[in-house]
Design a protein around this motif. Sequence first.
Motif, mmCIF file in Angstrom:
data_model
loop_
_atom_site.group_PDB
_atom_site.id
_atom_site.type_symbol
_atom_site.label_atom_id
_atom_site.label_comp_id
_atom_site.label_asym_id
_atom_site.label_seq_id
_atom_site.Cartn_x
_atom_site.Cartn_y
_atom_site.Cartn_z
ATOM 1 N N ASN A 68 30.213 31.727 30.279
ATOM 2 C CA ASN A 68 30.222 30.846 31.505
ATOM 3 C C ASN A 68 30.926 29.528 31.114
ATOM 4 N N PRO A 69 31.763 28.960 32.024
ATOM 5 C CA PRO A 69 32.437 27.631 31.717
ATOM 6 C C PRO A 69 31.407 26.530 31.633
ATOM 7 N N THR A 70 31.607 25.722 31.046
ATOM 8 C CA THR A 70 31.006 24.338 31.331
ATOM 9 C C THR A 70 30.958 23.726 32.513
ATOM 10 N N SER A 71 32.461 23.695 33.074
ATOM 11 C CA SER A 71 32.604 23.247 34.431
ATOM 12 C C SER A 71 33.772 24.203 34.825
ATOM 13 N N GLY A 72 34.055 24.204 36.244
ATOM 14 C CA GLY A 72 35.236 24.656 36.798
ATOM 15 C C GLY A 72 34.788 25.958 37.741
ATOM 16 N N ARG A 73 35.544 26.704 38.090
ATOM 17 C CA ARG A 73 35.198 27.979 38.900
ATOM 18 C C ARG A 73 36.384 28.771 38.841
ATOM 19 N N VAL A 74 35.654 30.078 38.711
ATOM 20 C CA VAL A 74 36.523 31.294 38.447
ATOM 21 C C VAL A 74 36.245 32.352 39.920
ATOM 22 N N PHE A 75 37.293 32.915 40.185
ATOM 23 C CA PHE A 75 37.071 33.810 41.401
ATOM 24 C C PHE A 75 37.683 35.113 41.101
ATOM 25 N N PHE A 76 37.006 36.358 41.322
ATOM 26 C CA PHE A 76 37.587 37.662 41.258
ATOM 27 C C PHE A 76 37.821 38.114 42.584
ATOM 28 N N GLN A 77 39.129 38.092 42.941
ATOM 29 C CA GLN A 77 39.472 38.547 44.325
ATOM 30 C C GLN A 77 38.785 37.248 45.253
ATOM 31 N N ASP A 78 37.731 37.740 46.184
ATOM 32 C CA ASP A 78 37.288 36.757 47.130
ATOM 33 C C ASP A 78 35.808 36.223 46.651
ATOM 34 N N SER A 79 35.345 36.730 45.212
ATOM 35 C CA SER A 79 34.128 36.682 44.914
ATOM 36 C C SER A 79 34.052 35.461 43.671
ATOM 37 N N GLU A 80 33.282 34.522 43.670
ATOM 38 C CA GLU A 80 33.136 33.715 42.824
ATOM 39 C C GLU A 80 32.321 34.060 41.780
ATOM 40 N N LEU A 84 27.610 33.732 40.249
ATOM 41 C CA LEU A 84 26.757 34.817 40.183
ATOM 42 C C LEU A 84 25.908 34.778 39.238
ATOM 43 N N SER A 85 24.734 35.623 39.307
ATOM 44 C CA SER A 85 23.435 35.453 38.445
ATOM 45 C C SER A 85 24.072 36.605 37.157
ATOM 46 N N ASP A 86 23.159 36.746 36.274
ATOM 47 C CA ASP A 86 23.431 37.240 35.273
ATOM 48 C C ASP A 86 23.471 38.902 35.589
ATOM 49 N N ARG A 87 22.784 39.265 36.531
ATOM 50 C CA ARG A 87 22.944 40.893 37.338
ATOM 51 C C ARG A 87 24.151 40.814 37.705
ATOM 52 N N GLY A 88 24.724 39.967 38.509
ATOM 53 C CA GLY A 88 25.902 40.022 39.359
ATOM 54 C C GLY A 88 27.050 40.312 38.398
ATOM 55 N N LEU A 89 26.934 39.284 37.017
ATOM 56 C CA LEU A 89 28.005 39.267 35.822
ATOM 57 C C LEU A 89 27.801 40.820 35.414
ATOM 58 N N THR A 90 26.779 41.226 35.191
ATOM 59 C CA THR A 90 26.950 42.715 34.600
ATOM 60 C C THR A 90 27.480 43.735 35.532
ATOM 61 N N ALA A 91 27.454 43.559 36.685
ATOM 62 C CA ALA A 91 27.638 44.482 37.470
ATOM 63 C C ALA A 91 29.343 44.156 37.575
ATOM 64 N N TYR A 92 29.693 43.016 37.781
ATOM 65 C CA TYR A 92 31.133 42.817 37.641
ATOM 66 C C TYR A 92 31.821 43.458 36.292
ATOM 67 N N ARG A 93 31.202 43.166 35.164
ATOM 68 C CA ARG A 93 32.009 43.912 34.025
ATOM 69 C C ARG A 93 31.900 45.269 33.980
ATOM 70 N N ARG A 94 30.818 45.827 34.475
ATOM 71 C CA ARG A 94 30.522 47.376 34.510
ATOM 72 C C ARG A 94 31.615 48.076 35.525
ATOM 73 N N ASP A 95 31.860 47.216 36.629
ATOM 74 C CA ASP A 95 32.577 47.991 37.734
ATOM 75 C C ASP A 95 34.177 47.706 37.800
ATOM 76 N N HIS A 96 34.285 46.556 37.331
ATOM 77 C CA HIS A 96 35.919 45.970 37.521
ATOM 78 C C HIS A 96 36.673 45.549 36.012
ATOM 79 N N VAL A 97 36.001 45.707 35.051
ATOM 80 C CA VAL A 97 36.676 44.926 33.707
ATOM 81 C C VAL A 97 36.519 46.082 32.772
#
Length: 243
Positions: A68-80, A84-97
């Motif tokens: 996670n960054p100390t500050s700033g924002r990251v977007f994947f397509q239309d999702s910030e 996201l929670s830890d669970r959301g980031l896990t789903a992002y890594r699993r499904d998209h990266v």
Amino acid sequence: MTDMAQKDDRRTTLSALGITKVYRTGEVDIHALRGVDLDLYEGELVVLLGPSGSGKSTLLNILGGLDNPTSGRVFFQDSELTALSDRGLTAYRRDHVGFVFQFYNLIPSLTARENVTIVTNIAPDPLPAEDALRMVGLAERMAHFPAQLSGGEQQRVAIARAIAKRPNILLCDEPTGALDSKTGILVLEAIEHTNRTLGTTTTLITHNAIIADMADRVITFNDGRIADVRVNTSRRPVKNLRW
């Protein structure tokens, strides 16, 4: 083609806005990233250049949802991603990266096919493991264990594992760093083929400036900042690079 023209023509896959990353070591603050803005576009291949400690790997880990960054924002397509929670980031890594690192991290007791199948079992729309291995030139080595494969072949298994989930984004951190130049070319050709065939947005970290000619864009880092952006009007195939 200018960078702005590319931005107008392509859909943005990832956007980083004002990204900073500060690590605290005792009483000292280490600024790994200092306000980085970056867009990655659908289907492009980007090479990140710069000395060790310039922030390349830190940025890649943030874009991939590993940090996670100390500050700033990251977007994947239309999702910030930064919301996201830890669970959301896990789903992002699993499904998209898909990730490819310098070291292969294969399971020694499994064959090449089985190492790739592990990923296809959890991905929503995977490539068959056999198809992924064929894409990286390992059709004849599917039943071999890692100890029976060369370093370059093991790295290509790692690429097949990364692309088998059909990711939107492929992030490669020094994928040829532990290989000789001849073997490294084979690995880069596998990455290039994946980018062209699947249209996967691909970002590759390297210290080797020669590799930059295979990219659509070359982004140079220095001291946690983007120091330069170069657009290649035409990509040079890996086989034509001068090592």
